[in-house]
Design a protein around this motif. Structure first.
Motif, PDB file in Angstrom:
ATOM      1  N   THR A  12       0.863  -1.172   0.000  1.00  0.00           N
ATOM      2  CA  THR A  12       0.000   0.000   0.000  1.00  0.00           C
ATOM      3  C   THR A  12       0.903   1.228   0.000  1.00  0.00           C
ATOM      4  O   THR A  12       2.131   1.104   0.100  1.00  0.00           O
ATOM      5  CB  THR A  12      -0.891   0.016   1.245  1.00  0.00           C
ATOM      6  N   LEU A  13       0.306   2.417  -0.102  1.00  0.00           N
ATOM      7  CA  LEU A  13       1.131   3.618  -0.069  1.00  0.00           C
ATOM      8  C   LEU A  13       1.933   3.716   1.232  1.00  0.00           C
ATOM      9  O   LEU A  13       3.145   3.954   1.193  1.00  0.00           O
ATOM     10  CB  LEU A  13       0.270   4.867  -0.264  1.00  0.00           C
ATOM     11  N   ARG A 313      -0.710   0.253  -9.182  1.00  0.00           N
ATOM     12  CA  ARG A 313      -0.834   1.025  -7.947  1.00  0.00           C
ATOM     13  C   ARG A 313       0.511   1.634  -7.546  1.00  0.00           C
ATOM     14  O   ARG A 313       0.585   2.803  -7.134  1.00  0.00           O
ATOM     15  CB  ARG A 313      -1.369   0.140  -6.821  1.00  0.00           C
ATOM     16  N   ARG A 316       1.298   4.780  -9.596  1.00  0.00           N
ATOM     17  CA  ARG A 316       0.529   5.964  -9.179  1.00  0.00           C
ATOM     18  C   ARG A 316       1.070   6.547  -7.888  1.00  0.00           C
ATOM     19  O   ARG A 316       1.205   7.765  -7.739  1.00  0.00           O
ATOM     20  CB  ARG A 316      -0.952   5.605  -9.031  1.00  0.00           C
ATOM     21  N   TYR A 317       1.389   5.678  -6.926  1.00  0.00           N
ATOM     22  CA  TYR A 317       1.953   6.159  -5.664  1.00  0.00           C
ATOM     23  C   TYR A 317       3.253   6.931  -5.913  1.00  0.00           C
ATOM     24  O   TYR A 317       3.472   8.012  -5.349  1.00  0.00           O
ATOM     25  CB  TYR A 317       2.265   4.982  -4.736  1.00  0.00           C
ATOM     26  N   CYS A 318       4.101   6.366  -6.760  1.00  0.00           N
ATOM     27  CA  CYS A 318       5.439   6.931  -6.954  1.00  0.00           C
ATOM     28  C   CYS A 318       5.395   8.275  -7.681  1.00  0.00           C
ATOM     29  O   CYS A 318       6.099   9.217  -7.297  1.00  0.00           O
ATOM     30  CB  CYS A 318       6.324   5.946  -7.724  1.00  0.00           C
TER      31      CYS A 318
END
Length: 449
Positions: A12-13, A313, A316-318
């Protein structure tokens, strides 16, 4: 989570940030203790000595280029093999790459003993700088094996799922360096030689920690086994890590050009000024490099495991993190430049005046460089060395060298400071082009791509 399965979790983030944070702190800490080196040299030995250190910096960049090429290129291969369940093969490749790193380091050690004077002359050192350059470079080159091992282990601790241990070893090396800087320079008055010895002994700490850990920790993901030479794997690792090599060779070339240009316009004071500016850049780019290196083994593992939803995912977080940090670092650099600059030189000095005039222009580059650093690291993680190298080559060599040669010719002194933001703006355009174009190939784009 079992120790040998640290990359297999669903990130997760928050968990991704926890995994990458030790490497971010490690890289920032590395840059900070380089800066502390500069502070001690500037305050206790003088700005001439500080400029001499920067004249030898291309040698350090060349060492870093080869060390990072082997470490990052090999790490992507090893992490992917772990994701594919080939742990025994990963360990043999790991042991072979460390052996090659040590062998390469011996070439630099011998260069420091037998061929240093012509190298320093080629780097453009002035008569006033020459003896100081010789003392500093010779001592550091004697510590080349420790430098190469430190560089390798900083990346491979992450691949082994132990980023916290890498952080602890790096912090230990940095604190050793800082304490010895004070002892050797401020107390014993060993001058620039004391700075070099302190730096070299700082390299030894993570090098020794890595040797002990990977020799004794037989229950972990990676540990030393009898090296098995694999020329094909080595060539692939070098090709895959070529972008990181290009980045550091470009740093060597651009530092050389910066030194000559600033020497031309402002003399030794100008070289001291760009040295301080580059120290600031080290800190802020360390965040991007630390994050990108920290998440790269995760991307490699997930790509090897063909986990497309997790790749999307993670991407997108990075991207969100990098964009946020780009704005934050730019604003912070403008807020802290004056008080931090005063730590290096007196506020009424010529070095201070040169730096304050140009830094606000130079700092605009921090807005753009984060995306390019992440993009290059991402494609290295996917073992796409060609795209990674193109991004690094155009950003750090073609565009920057081109701007450094063109802008001062057209605009004079202000063109020197504008060259870096212009190059980074062109670099981010290339990075975005490849990120968009290849989002379906590596499965980090939308599910229907």
């Amino acid at each position: 989570m079992p120790e040998n399965n640290a990359l297999a979790r669903q990130f997760t983030l928050p968990s991704l940030m926890r995994f990458a944070l030790p490497n971010i702190i490690m890289m920032v800490f590395l840059s900070m203790y380089t800066i502390v080196d500069g502070m001690f040299i500037s305050r206790y030995v003088g700005t001439l000595a500080l400029s001499a250190v920067n004249m030898t910096y291309p040698l350090n960049c060349l060492e870093m280029a080869l060390g990072i090429m082997l470490a990052s290129g090999g790490s992507a291969i090893i992490a992917r093999q772990l994701g594919e369940g080939e742990e025994d093969k990963a360990r043999h490749n790991f042991s072979f790459l460390i052996t090659v790193s040590v062998a390469v380091s011996l070439v630099f050690l011998l260069a420091g003993v037998f061929t240093l004077d012509p190298i320093i002359s080629a780097l453009g050192a002035s008569k006033a700088q020459f003896d100081l350059c010789r003392i500093y470079a010779r001592i550091l080159l004697l510590f080349s094996p420790a430098f190469f091992l430190q560089t390798a282990f900083q990346t491979l601790f992450i691949t082994a799922g132990r980023p916290g241990l890498g952080l602890a070893a790096t912090v230990g090396g940095g604190l050793t360096n800082i304490v010895l800087d004070y002892v050797f320079i401020a107390r014993l008055h060993w001058g620039i030689a004391g700075a070099a010895i302190a730096t070299g002994l700082g390299y030894l700490v993570p090098a020794v920690v890595g040797l002990i850990f990977f020799s004794c920790n037989r229950r972990g993901t990676l540990f030393f086994v009898r090296p098995r030479a694999d020329g094909r794997m080595l060539l692939f690792a070098c090709a895959n890590g070529s972008s990181e090599m290009v980045t550091n060779i470009a740093n060597a070339i651009t530092t050389y050009l910066f030194n000559l240009i600033f020497l031309h316009y402002w003399g030794e004071d100008g070289v001291a000024s760009i040295t301080i500016v580059l120290y600031f850049q080290f800190v802020f780019t360390a965040v991007f490099f630390g994050f990108s290196m920290g998440v790269a083994p995760v991307f490699s593992y997930k790509y090897g495991a063909q986990d497309a939803p997790q790749l999307r995912r993670l991407f997108r977080y990075c991207i969100g993190f990098v964009l946020l940090c780009s704005v934050f670092c730019t604003v912070l650099s403008l807020l802290v430049i004056r008080p931090c600059l005063a730590l290096f030189t007196a506020t009424d000095s010529r070095v201070f005046a040169i730096t304050i005039e140009g830094f606000p222009i130079y700092a605009v580059s921090f807005l753009f460089m984060g995306v390019s650093i992440f993009a290059s690291s991402l494609f290295t993680a996917f073992s796409d060395g060609r795209v990674s190298a193109i991004i690094s080559f155009t950003r750090t060599l073609v565009f920057l060298v081109g701007m450094l040669l063109l802008f001062p010719f057209l605009l004079g002194e202000i063109g020197v400071w504008l060259a870096v933001p212009a190059a980074e703006l062109l670099g981010i355009a290339v990075s975005i082009c490849y990120l968009v174009r290849l989002r379906g190939v590596y499965h980090y784009g939308a599910a229907n791509e």
